[in-house]
Design a protein around this motif. Structure first.
Motif, PDB file in Angstrom:
ATOM      1  N   UNK A 121       0.967  -1.097  -0.132  1.00 34.94           N
ATOM      2  CA  UNK A 121      -0.057  -0.180   0.189  1.00 34.94           C
ATOM      3  C   UNK A 121       0.888   1.205  -0.198  1.00 34.94           C
ATOM      4  N   UNK A 122       1.989   1.434   0.800  1.00 37.76           N
ATOM      5  CA  UNK A 122       2.783   2.347   0.937  1.00 37.76           C
ATOM      6  C   UNK A 122       3.575   2.578  -0.460  1.00 37.76           C
TER       7      UNK A 122
ATOM      8  N   UNK B 145      -3.885  -0.916  -5.853  1.00 39.05           N
ATOM      9  CA  UNK B 145      -3.379  -2.049  -5.210  1.00 39.05           C
ATOM     10  C   UNK B 145      -4.252  -3.496  -5.445  1.00 39.05           C
ATOM     11  N   UNK B 146      -3.840  -4.262  -6.182  1.00 40.11           N
ATOM     12  CA  UNK B 146      -4.621  -5.580  -6.275  1.00 40.11           C
ATOM     13  C   UNK B 146      -4.333  -6.458  -5.020  1.00 40.11           C
ATOM     14  N   UNK B 147      -5.231  -6.871  -4.113  1.00 41.45           N
ATOM     15  CA  UNK B 147      -4.850  -7.607  -3.186  1.00 41.45           C
ATOM     16  C   UNK B 147      -5.656  -9.030  -3.222  1.00 41.45           C
ATOM     17  N   UNK B 148      -4.769 -10.069  -3.565  1.00 37.60           N
ATOM     18  CA  UNK B 148      -5.148 -11.260  -3.891  1.00 37.60           C
ATOM     19  C   UNK B 148      -5.025 -12.084  -2.838  1.00 37.60           C
ATOM     20  N   UNK B 149      -6.073 -13.226  -2.663  1.00 31.71           N
ATOM     21  CA  UNK B 149      -6.247 -14.112  -1.618  1.00 31.71           C
ATOM     22  C   UNK B 149      -6.601 -15.319  -2.589  1.00 31.71           C
ATOM     23  N   UNK B 150      -5.752 -16.516  -2.407  1.00 33.09           N
ATOM     24  CA  UNK B 150      -6.177 -17.749  -3.252  1.00 33.09           C
ATOM     25  C   UNK B 150      -6.634 -18.726  -2.248  1.00 33.09           C
TER      26      UNK B 150
ATOM     27  N   UNK C 244     -10.167 -11.899   3.504  1.00 31.96           N
ATOM     28  CA  UNK C 244      -9.688 -10.907   2.605  1.00 31.96           C
ATOM     29  C   UNK C 244     -10.398  -9.337   3.222  1.00 31.96           C
ATOM     30  N   UNK C 245     -11.607  -9.255   3.387  1.00 31.96           N
ATOM     31  CA  UNK C 245     -12.269  -8.023   3.857  1.00 31.96           C
ATOM     32  C   UNK C 245     -11.807  -7.787   5.012  1.00 31.96           C
ATOM     33  N   UNK C 246     -11.528  -8.510   5.923  1.00 34.60           N
ATOM     34  CA  UNK C 246     -10.810  -7.948   7.230  1.00 34.60           C
ATOM     35  C   UNK C 246      -9.596  -7.658   7.258  1.00 34.60           C
ATOM     36  N   UNK C 247      -8.792  -8.215   6.299  1.00 35.73           N
ATOM     37  CA  UNK C 247      -7.313  -7.702   6.269  1.00 35.73           C
ATOM     38  C   UNK C 247      -7.129  -6.351   5.463  1.00 35.73           C
ATOM     39  N   UNK C 248      -8.146  -6.115   4.496  1.00 34.64           N
ATOM     40  CA  UNK C 248      -7.888  -4.779   3.979  1.00 34.64           C
ATOM     41  C   UNK C 248      -8.769  -3.725   4.301  1.00 34.64           C
ATOM     42  N   UNK C 249      -9.186  -3.529   5.542  1.00 37.44           N
ATOM     43  CA  UNK C 249      -9.853  -2.679   6.120  1.00 37.44           C
ATOM     44  C   UNK C 249      -8.872  -1.693   6.779  1.00 37.44           C
ATOM     45  N   UNK C 250      -9.322  -0.227   6.603  1.00 30.24           N
ATOM     46  CA  UNK C 250      -8.463   0.709   7.123  1.00 30.24           C
ATOM     47  C   UNK C 250      -7.480   1.485   6.299  1.00 30.24           C
ATOM     48  N   UNK C 251      -7.285   1.022   5.038  1.00 26.33           N
ATOM     49  CA  UNK C 251      -6.324   1.733   4.023  1.00 26.33           C
ATOM     50  C   UNK C 251      -6.900   2.864   3.398  1.00 26.33           C
TER      51      UNK C 251
ATOM     52  N   UNK D 211      -8.254  -3.176  -4.590  1.00 23.10           N
ATOM     53  CA  UNK D 211      -9.211  -4.000  -5.214  1.00 23.10           C
ATOM     54  C   UNK D 211      -9.037  -5.354  -4.757  1.00 23.10           C
ATOM     55  N   UNK D 212      -9.935  -5.779  -4.066  1.00 19.10           N
ATOM     56  CA  UNK D 212     -10.027  -7.372  -3.538  1.00 19.10           C
ATOM     57  C   UNK D 212     -10.249  -8.298  -4.509  1.00 19.10           C
ATOM     58  N   UNK D 213      -9.483  -9.180  -4.602  1.00 22.65           N
ATOM     59  CA  UNK D 213      -9.633 -10.094  -5.570  1.00 22.65           C
ATOM     60  C   UNK D 213      -9.497 -11.751  -4.848  1.00 22.65           C
ATOM     61  N   UNK D 214     -10.534 -12.306  -5.004  1.00 23.23           N
ATOM     62  CA  UNK D 214     -10.487 -13.841  -4.448  1.00 23.23           C
ATOM     63  C   UNK D 214     -10.521 -14.777  -5.417  1.00 23.23           C
TER      64      UNK D 214
END
Length: 169
Positions: free
Chosen positions: A27-28, A37-42, A75-82, A88-91
């Motif tokens: 993020x920084x 930022x594409x935050x990907x969780x597989x 995924x939703x929990x870890x991406x909160x607060x930025x 962009x959350x991608x599962x």
């Protein structure tokens, strides 16, 4: 991807302290670059852990819809607060190594966490970060698990002796 659209910083997350540190780093970096930022969780169902008869309750928890829901919640929990950067959350269903290296094709940078398990555990489990370093189509940053969090997880119950600067005389 159009020429006017900026390429994202891609980060893989799994809920571990190392992944959270990688997300903060990504993020920084994206904030400095002015890109999303594409935050990907597989997630995937690991059939190798189901040996013999398994109780019905566990089978329900291991069902694809239940695994996907748990991964989405994490995924939703870890991406909160930025703030100040597009997240962009991608599962994705699949092996994290394959998912992240595929995502690296359109990325400015790939960021992954490393738990630092070592050679033996890495050889048995397979290291996502090592795979990404060798197979990604863009530069890769590996962020180690923060030492403070690692020490808190493995700290003995008794307090350790204080450290002193320099040799003891």
């Amino acid at each position: 991807m159009s020429e006017n659209e900026s390429r994202p910083v891609v980060v893989g997350v799994d809920g571990s302290p190392a992944a959270r540190a990688a997300l903060r780093w990504a993020v920084e970096d994206a904030r400095r670059r002015g890109c999303p930022v594409d935050v990907i969780s597989a997630w995937h169902r690991d059939y190798g852990v189901m040996i013999g008869q398994v109780p019905a309750e566990i089978m329900v928890e291991m069902s694809p819809p239940a695994l996907e829901a748990a991964a989405r919640k994490s995924l939703d929990a870890v991406t909160q607060g930025f703030e100040g950067v597009e997240i962009r959350r991608i599962l994705v269903e699949g092996d994290a190594r394959d998912v992240l290296t595929a995502a690296s094709k359109d990325a400015e940078l790939l960021v992954v966490g490393s738990r630092g398990h070592g050679t033996v555990v890495g050889a048995i489990l397979g290291s996502v970060s090592a795979h990404c370093v060798h197979h990604a189509s863009c530069p890769v940053v590996v962020v180690r698990e923060p030492k403070v969090e690692r020490e808190q997880e493995h700290a003995p119950a008794a307090a350790a002796a204080p450290l002193t600067p320099g040799p003891l005389l």
